[in-house]
Motif scaffolding. Structure first.
Motif, PDB file in Angstrom:
ATOM      1  N   ASN A  45     -12.374-128.433  51.098  1.00  0.00           N
ATOM      2  CA  ASN A  45     -11.845-128.080  52.423  1.00  0.00           C
ATOM      3  C   ASN A  45     -10.203-127.568  52.161  1.00  0.00           C
ATOM      4  N   ASP A  46      -9.741-128.269  51.267  1.00  0.00           N
ATOM      5  CA  ASP A  46      -8.279-128.226  51.246  1.00  0.00           C
ATOM      6  C   ASP A  46      -7.687-127.713  49.603  1.00  0.00           C
ATOM      7  N   TYR A  47      -8.581-127.449  48.972  1.00  0.00           N
ATOM      8  CA  TYR A  47      -8.382-126.822  47.595  1.00  0.00           C
ATOM      9  C   TYR A  47      -9.100-125.319  47.434  1.00  0.00           C
ATOM     10  N   PHE A  48      -8.319-124.708  46.912  1.00  0.00           N
ATOM     11  CA  PHE A  48      -8.711-123.079  46.654  1.00  0.00           C
ATOM     12  C   PHE A  48      -7.363-122.505  45.915  1.00  0.00           C
ATOM     13  N   TYR A  58      -9.355-117.320  40.944  1.00  0.00           N
ATOM     14  CA  TYR A  58     -10.326-116.201  41.079  1.00  0.00           C
ATOM     15  C   TYR A  58     -10.079-115.027  40.389  1.00  0.00           C
ATOM     16  N   GLN A  59      -8.577-114.739  40.585  1.00  0.00           N
ATOM     17  CA  GLN A  59      -8.393-113.471  39.566  1.00  0.00           C
ATOM     18  C   GLN A  59      -8.682-113.582  38.047  1.00  0.00           C
ATOM     19  N   LEU A  60      -8.501-114.601  37.415  1.00  0.00           N
ATOM     20  CA  LEU A  60      -8.768-114.958  36.243  1.00  0.00           C
ATOM     21  C   LEU A  60     -10.304-114.313  35.813  1.00  0.00           C
ATOM     22  N   LEU A  61     -11.263-115.103  37.068  1.00  0.00           N
ATOM     23  CA  LEU A  61     -12.336-114.973  36.753  1.00  0.00           C
ATOM     24  C   LEU A  61     -12.934-113.248  36.945  1.00  0.00           C
ATOM     25  N   ALA A  62     -12.240-112.657  37.871  1.00  0.00           N
ATOM     26  CA  ALA A  62     -12.292-111.212  37.992  1.00  0.00           C
ATOM     27  C   ALA A  62     -12.054-110.551  36.681  1.00  0.00           C
ATOM     28  N   ALA A  90     -18.821-114.837  46.348  1.00  0.00           N
ATOM     29  CA  ALA A  90     -19.165-115.265  47.683  1.00  0.00           C
ATOM     30  C   ALA A  90     -17.749-115.827  48.426  1.00  0.00           C
ATOM     31  N   PRO A  91     -17.025-116.703  48.113  1.00  0.00           N
ATOM     32  CA  PRO A  91     -16.059-117.072  48.915  1.00  0.00           C
ATOM     33  C   PRO A  91     -14.915-116.202  48.994  1.00  0.00           C
ATOM     34  N   VAL A  92     -14.652-115.044  48.203  1.00  0.00           N
ATOM     35  CA  VAL A  92     -13.550-114.330  48.333  1.00  0.00           C
ATOM     36  C   VAL A  92     -13.920-112.986  49.067  1.00  0.00           C
ATOM     37  N   ARG A  93     -15.431-112.847  49.360  1.00  0.00           N
ATOM     38  CA  ARG A  93     -15.817-111.302  50.034  1.00  0.00           C
ATOM     39  C   ARG A  93     -15.184-111.142  51.039  1.00  0.00           C
ATOM     40  N   ASP A 114     -23.327-105.506  47.676  1.00  0.00           N
ATOM     41  CA  ASP A 114     -22.381-105.070  48.737  1.00  0.00           C
ATOM     42  C   ASP A 114     -21.152-105.772  48.556  1.00  0.00           C
ATOM     43  N   ALA A 115     -20.211-104.789  48.407  1.00  0.00           N
ATOM     44  CA  ALA A 115     -18.709-105.483  48.221  1.00  0.00           C
ATOM     45  C   ALA A 115     -17.739-105.008  49.095  1.00  0.00           C
TER      46      ALA A 115
END
Length: 754
Positions: free
Chosen positions: A596-599, A604-608, A636-639, A657-658
């Protein structure tokens, strides 16, 4: 001067001012059609020269009102007299001087001007200044509305009739802020509130059902008979003497501190507030604030040039916000020129540049960052995709130059496979994280804050030839950026000889990582602070629990790319071992462990950067299933973020769907100006500030357009409420160019018709 123009407000009123941007759709969300759009931009700020020591509040930059005459010349009533814009400067006009404090200026259809000053009313015609003796100063307001001409002083409101000024009698307080005529009605904004005079009767419009606030500052009328009333609490809209709607932050108004409003030639509403300028097109609001758009956020007046450009007067100068027609393709060309002009430095690295004077690109100088290798890699990938799409010779040359620079980051270390973060000429005496020593107490303090901290006193080392300083303690971020770009260059640009160089480089780095036990060992033989992919650490050390998923994906990506470019099956055996013996097959199904307080957006960029290679080069069906599941969990979390990088990767390699239409709108809205100004959105009333999900940092609940926020790049929190660098550096545009050209290569973007 508040002009009366036709508009689309009847449609707007029928829509009851929902002011929420409609959902962006693209035909079946299959492809982006690159159609022309209007791009906002601004020129240099327009200011008067201020003598050293003069209080800006008494200078020509303290603007009270502006006017645009029939020749498109901008005039300004300022604290230092009447000013005129000449060659992007505010200057006193020759032969038409009105000295001392001025409050109002009005352009007439015959080319003459009225000027309201501390000591009376003046008219300027054919370069001659005459004082009108029919009205005493200070003259604080001049307004032509309909066919009627008004002036106001602290003694009340006056109307010009038969070459004489006649006081308009009424029960209002004599401090008048604005007037407007709509049909046969005269609306008056006075210190005591809003009044409507019609058919000889005067109505005081007060109370919750009649006005949002007693303090009305600005009025405007459109051709359809609507009166727009800007106050200290929002905007009321009247028609035929009756309030028909109100606009507040609930309808998207960024601020209720309204100081002026005006309708543009195209019918769009412009609103000046104490914290910036807002524009409403009938569907959504745009907010223009900070030094990206305005010399000062305290907006005093808004007028328009013949081409529709908005001239915005502030407490410290003027900004002209213009629009130019562009396509995504022409914007890519603009950003490419920006990169080549200021962002490529020897030996071919590409990243940001420092501005010696904040906001002034003429004072740029190269600078180093910890992520020079990553962003050079993004630029290399962008140019490789561009070459594949266009066969442009300069794209191939730029990609090759970038590869040579990235190759140099490995060879400069003098090791078999270690990669430097960046290099700088040995002559530089200014760099990030210079060498230093730590006392035992210093080291203990760092270690107390982070158990994974590593004492690195010599981050910078001299190259063997003595020409360069190279920076160590390289991170997993950098290695991932390198590996992402190598196969794109290998597949799309490299000839046979160049392919051998890529394969040799990748093999050296990969073998160095494997031989180091899946850690990146620096020149001291120890793992760098962040370069860890080992099963022992990821699976068994709780200090690496958060990185377990993403670093497992990274290691598998490196091996997959190494196998592709070298053809060596030993890397495939390593993939199999990590997946099934070391449980990476389980790790990657939760690529990022958030709460809830960590993101972390960098994760996410590295995974991309990883999934394209995994789903391009891996042919084993079982592995592909794992990688697809991992990618679904990642996206899912960054859609909701509408990131072109994330969206295009997902669309190209999943077919799912992006939100391509939203991604395209984001690419269009990114400002042409890439200077990193500090932007404060916490003062906005249309923005809800929350403390999640990025480690308790304050952020906006909804995603603001790029033109209104500080962060564009995909490795930072795009929801930061207040952020920036004070205009002290300009960012490169690889973050934009790479997904754009990737979208073109994978046929997600249809090029514009020629």
């Amino acid at each position: 001067m508040k002009r009366i123009f036709g508009s689309l407000w009847v449609v707007l009123l029928a829509a009851t001012f929902t002011a929420v941007a409609p959902a962006i759709t693209n035909a079946a969300d299959k492809k982006i059609v690159d159609k022309p759009f209007l791009q906002d931009y601004r020129g240099p700020f327009i200011k008067a020269a201020v003598p050293k020591g003069q209080d800006v509040r008494k200078s020509g930059n303290n603007i009270r009102a502006i006017a645009v005459d029939t020749n498109d010349i901008i005039w300004a009533a300022t604290a230092d007299g009447l000013m005129q814009v000449q060659e992007d400067q505010l200057v006193s006009p020759e032969g038409a001087t009105v000295d001392g404090s001025t409050y109002a200026v009005l352009a007439n259809p015959d080319g003459s001007l009225w000027v309201g000053a501390w000591n009376g009313l003046f008219r300027i015609a054919d370069g001659q200044v005459t004082q009108d003796t029919g009205i005493e100063g200070p003259v604080t307001l001049l307004r032509r509305t309909g066919k009627r001409l008004f002036a106001a002083t602290p003694r009340g409101l006056f109307e010009k009739t038969d070459d004489a000024w006649k006081k308009v009698e009424g029960p209002w307080a004599t401090n008048i802020y604005d007037v407007v005529v709509a049909g046969d009605d005269l609306y008056i904004a006075a210190w005591s509130g809003l009044y409507r005079q019609s058919a000889g009767e005067t109505q005081w419009l007060q109370g919750k059902e009649q006005a949002l606030s007693r303090r009305v500052n600005s009025l405007a009328a459109d051709r359809n008979g609507h009166v727009w009333i800007g106050s200290a609490a929002g905007i009321d809209i009247y028609r035929d003497g009756r309030r028909v709607a109100a606009i507040t932050p609930e309808q998207g108004l960024p601020s209720t501190s309204i100081q002026c409003l005006n309708l543009g030639h195209d019918g769009r509403l412009w609103v000046g507030t104490a914290i910036g300028a807002a524009r409403f097109d009938g569907k959504s609001w745009s907010f223009r604030h900070s030094l990206r758009w305005l010399p000062n956020d305290n907006v005093r007046d808004i007028e328009f040039l013949k081409d529709g450009s908005a001239v915005i007067a502030t407490a410290d100068g003027i900004s002209i916000i213009r629009q130019r027609e562009m396509t995504l393709e022409s914007k890519a060309d603009f950003f490419e020129k920006l990169v080549r002009a200021r962002h490529v430095r020897p030996p071919g690295l590409m990243e940001r540049c420092r501005l010696a004077v904040a906001g002034d690109i003429s004072t740029f100088e190269p600078m180093d960052t910890d992520n020079d290798g990553m962003y050079t890699g993004l630029y290399m990938a962008a140019e490789s995709y561009r070459y594949a799409v266009t066969k442009a010779a300069d794209a191939k040359a730029n990609a090759t130059e970038a590869f040579r620079a990235m190759e140099f980051l490995q060879t400069v270390t003098g090791t078999p496979g270690f990669v430097a973060r960046t290099v700088i000429p040995v002559e530089w005496d200014r760099m990030a994280d210079g060498n230093r020593t730590y006392t035992d107490e210093d080291a203990a303090d760092h270690f107390a804050r982070e158990a994974r901290w590593k004492k690195v006193e010599n981050r910078w080392r001299k190259s063997a030839d003595g020409k360069w300083l190279w920076k160590g303690d390289t991170s997993s971020d950098e290695i991932t950026g390198h590996f992402f770009s190598y196969p794109i260059y290998y597949d799309l640009v490299a000839d046979d000889a160049e392919k051998k160089r890529v394969a040799a480089l990748v093999g050296r780095i990969m073998d160095h990582i494997i031989e180091g036990g899946y850690v990146l060992r620096d020149i001291d033989g120890q793992a760098t602070r962040w370069g860890v992919w080992s099963p022992e650490k990821l699976n068994n050390d709780p200090n690496w629990w958060l990185e377990r998923g993403v670093n497992s994906v990274e290691a598998l990506t490196y091996l997959t790319i190494a196998k592709h470019v070298t053809g060596d099956e030993k890397y495939d055996r390593e993939i199999d071992r990590l997946l099934y013996k070391e449980h990476y097959a389980e790790n990657i199904l939760k690529p990022l462990r958030t709460g809830n307080d960590y993101f972390t957006y960098i994760g996410y960029q590295l995974l991309a950067f990883c999934y394209p290679a995994l789903l391009t080069y891996e042919q084993d069906p079982a592995r592909r299933v794992l990688y697809r599941e991992s990618m679904e969990a990642w996206f899912a979390p960054v859609r909701r973020d509408d990131s072109p990088l994330f969206g295009f990767v997902y669309a190209a390699f999943s077919g799912g769907d992006a939100k391509l239409g939203a991604c395209a709108e984001l690419l269009r809205d990114v400002p042409l100006d890439q200077i990193q100004y500090t932007i404060h959105n916490s003062q906005r009333e249309d923005v809800e500030v929350v403390g999640i999900p990025v480690e308790g940092r304050r952020q906006t609940r909804r995603l603001l357009p790029p033109s209104e926020r500080a962060v564009f790049r995909w490795d930072r929190n795009v929801y930061f409420v207040d952020h920036g660098a004070g205009g002290r550096w300009e960012g490169s545009t690889a973050f934009w160019l790479m997904p754009y050209w990737m979208g073109r290569y994978y046929d997600l973007i249809t090029p514009p018709e020629k």
